[in-house]
Design a protein around this motif. Structure first.
Motif, PDB file in Angstrom:
ATOM      1  N   ARG A 142       0.607  -1.212  -0.052  1.00  0.00           N
ATOM      2  CA  ARG A 142       0.002  -0.015   0.140  1.00  0.00           C
ATOM      3  C   ARG A 142       0.914   1.217  -0.241  1.00  0.00           C
ATOM      4  O   ARG A 142       0.815   1.973   0.856  1.00  0.00           O
ATOM      5  CB  ARG A 142      -0.910  -0.179   1.287  1.00  0.00           C
ATOM      6  N   PRO A 143       1.585   1.395  -1.164  1.00  0.00           N
ATOM      7  CA  PRO A 143       2.333   2.688  -1.134  1.00  0.00           C
ATOM      8  C   PRO A 143       1.672   3.906  -1.037  1.00  0.00           C
ATOM      9  O   PRO A 143       0.599   4.188  -1.435  1.00  0.00           O
ATOM     10  CB  PRO A 143       2.903   2.523  -2.593  1.00  0.00           C
ATOM     11  N   ASP A 144       2.443   5.004  -0.282  1.00  0.00           N
ATOM     12  CA  ASP A 144       1.978   6.089   0.027  1.00  0.00           C
ATOM     13  C   ASP A 144       2.626   7.062  -0.938  1.00  0.00           C
ATOM     14  O   ASP A 144       3.996   7.454  -0.772  1.00  0.00           O
ATOM     15  CB  ASP A 144       2.226   6.350   1.347  1.00  0.00           C
ATOM     16  N   ARG A 165      13.587  11.678  -9.770  1.00  0.00           N
ATOM     17  CA  ARG A 165      12.279  11.774 -10.616  1.00  0.00           C
ATOM     18  C   ARG A 165      11.369  10.220 -10.869  1.00  0.00           C
ATOM     19  O   ARG A 165      10.266  10.409 -11.048  1.00  0.00           O
ATOM     20  CB  ARG A 165      12.850  12.180 -12.062  1.00  0.00           C
ATOM     21  N   GLN A 166      12.081   9.291 -10.741  1.00  0.00           N
ATOM     22  CA  GLN A 166      11.229   7.989 -10.760  1.00  0.00           C
ATOM     23  C   GLN A 166      10.495   8.019  -9.443  1.00  0.00           C
ATOM     24  O   GLN A 166       9.256   7.449  -9.621  1.00  0.00           O
ATOM     25  CB  GLN A 166      12.221   6.840 -10.682  1.00  0.00           C
ATOM     26  N   ARG A 167      10.813   8.403  -8.602  1.00  0.00           N
ATOM     27  CA  ARG A 167       9.814   8.408  -7.395  1.00  0.00           C
ATOM     28  C   ARG A 167       8.854   9.314  -7.442  1.00  0.00           C
ATOM     29  O   ARG A 167       7.583   9.219  -7.103  1.00  0.00           O
ATOM     30  CB  ARG A 167      10.693   8.850  -6.073  1.00  0.00           C
ATOM     31  N   TYR A 168       8.873  10.487  -8.170  1.00  0.00           N
ATOM     32  CA  TYR A 168       7.863  11.450  -8.579  1.00  0.00           C
ATOM     33  C   TYR A 168       7.063  10.950  -9.371  1.00  0.00           C
ATOM     34  O   TYR A 168       5.674  11.172  -9.195  1.00  0.00           O
ATOM     35  CB  TYR A 168       8.456  12.692  -8.776  1.00  0.00           C
ATOM     36  N   LEU A 172       3.012  10.216  -8.594  1.00  0.00           N
ATOM     37  CA  LEU A 172       1.867  10.592  -9.757  1.00  0.00           C
ATOM     38  C   LEU A 172       1.191   9.649 -10.100  1.00  0.00           C
ATOM     39  O   LEU A 172      -0.230   9.781 -10.363  1.00  0.00           O
ATOM     40  CB  LEU A 172       2.721  11.382 -10.751  1.00  0.00           C
ATOM     41  N   ASP A 173       1.719   8.340 -10.171  1.00  0.00           N
ATOM     42  CA  ASP A 173       1.064   6.993 -10.513  1.00  0.00           C
ATOM     43  C   ASP A 173      -0.211   6.888  -9.647  1.00  0.00           C
ATOM     44  O   ASP A 173      -1.400   6.379  -9.883  1.00  0.00           O
ATOM     45  CB  ASP A 173       1.788   5.717 -11.029  1.00  0.00           C
ATOM     46  N   ILE A 174       0.128   7.267  -8.279  1.00  0.00           N
ATOM     47  CA  ILE A 174      -0.742   6.838  -7.283  1.00  0.00           C
ATOM     48  C   ILE A 174      -1.915   7.832  -7.048  1.00  0.00           C
ATOM     49  O   ILE A 174      -3.028   7.832  -6.838  1.00  0.00           O
ATOM     50  CB  ILE A 174       0.170   6.541  -5.998  1.00  0.00           C
ATOM     51  N   GLN A 175      -1.290   9.285  -7.236  1.00  0.00           N
ATOM     52  CA  GLN A 175      -1.940  10.295  -7.044  1.00  0.00           C
ATOM     53  C   GLN A 175      -1.700  11.379  -8.102  1.00  0.00           C
ATOM     54  O   GLN A 175      -1.072  12.386  -8.380  1.00  0.00           O
ATOM     55  CB  GLN A 175      -1.592  10.957  -5.816  1.00  0.00           C
TER      56      GLN A 175
END
Length: 273
Positions: A142-144, A165-168, A172-175
């Motif tokens: 359940r990644p935040d 940038r990969q983390r961003y 954005l994939d989640i939110q």
């Protein structure tokens, strides 16, 4: 690392923010930075004006008020988060870290507490430790997105822009279209001198519902560094108090007059919250 780790340059410096607003850990309050409310946000009802609109003296008085609540019960989770957040906003990063160390001892598995702890570590310059703390707070099933953005902000400060940038993008994939994440992504490009790409992401961030002043201030910086100072100054003066606006414009002018603009920005970014 405003807040969700969000980075901004409002108040005294353009790059002083959450995130990480940055730690878009602003986690931020997400706000700490300024919109935050997600980790360690300050209950606005406690004061006569929003903390974002306070000057230095008012912030100091507010920190003292919240500090008294923390002193009465150091194991109160909300009091500890609020106090640490206010301490970071007033530049007392070492003290904020000490507070969060105590809160983390009482709540060692609380994701919000771990996120705020990581944010305090980053603000105090303990970037590798902050990265470990944020990673520990994340759960693969359940990644935040706020933690993803906070992790990106720390990676940017460590000079690992590609990973950041990969983390961003994962956030954005989640939110999708989250303005604080788009802003952090834009600032990542700005710090690597890709101003056109930075402006593209920052304009996208500004156009999203919920975008706050810190996002617009970052856009003003990207525009100003391209030499379009009148446009940047107009944006920098929006939605801020006169004192805040003058501080931002003064900082922008100082940046524009220096040959080592990016070196200064990178140095200031080390203190981003």
């Amino acid at each position: 690392m405003k807040s969700h780790g969000q980075r901004s340059f409002s108040s005294n410096r353009f790059l002083q923010g959450t995130a990480i607003v940055i730690l878009a850990v602003t986690l931020s309050s997400c706000g700490t930075q300024k919109k935050e409310l997600t980790t360690g946000s300050i209950p606005s009802a406690s004061f006569s004006k929003p903390v974002q609109a306070m000057n230095a003296n008012e912030l100091s008085a507010a920190a003292e008020s919240i500090g008294k609540a923390y002193e009465r019960n150091p194991k109160d989770r909300a009091a500890g988060l609020n106090y640490a957040n206010m301490l970071r906003m007033t530049g007392r990063n070492e003290q904020a870290l000490a507070v969060m160390q105590q809160v983390a001892i009482s709540f060692p598995t609380d994701r919000e507490v771990l996120a705020a702890y990581g944010k305090s570590q980053a603000a105090a310059g303990q970037l590798e430790q902050a990265l470990n703390t944020i990673t520990r707070a994340q759960t693969p099933d359940r990644p935040d997105w706020k933690l993803k953005s906070a992790e990106g902000a720390i990676l940017d400060q460590l000079g690992r822009a590609g990973e950041a940038r990969q983390r961003y993008r994962e956030a954005l994939d989640i939110q999708p279209n989250e303005p604080t994440v788009l802003s952090n992504l834009g600032m990542s490009y700005l710090l690597n001198k890709d101003l056109k790409t930075a402006e593209t992401y920052l304009r996208s961030a500004v156009g999203q519902p919920g975008a706050d002043s810190s996002v617009r201030q970052n856009l003003a910086l990207a525009i100003g560094l391209q030499g379009r100072f009148p446009e940047a100054e107009q944006i920098a003066r929006q939605e801020l108090s006169q004192d805040q606006a003058e501080a931002n414009v003064k900082y922008l002018r100082s940046i524009m007059s220096q040959q080592n603009a990016w070196q200064k920005l990178a140095k200031d970014d080390k203190g981003t919250n």
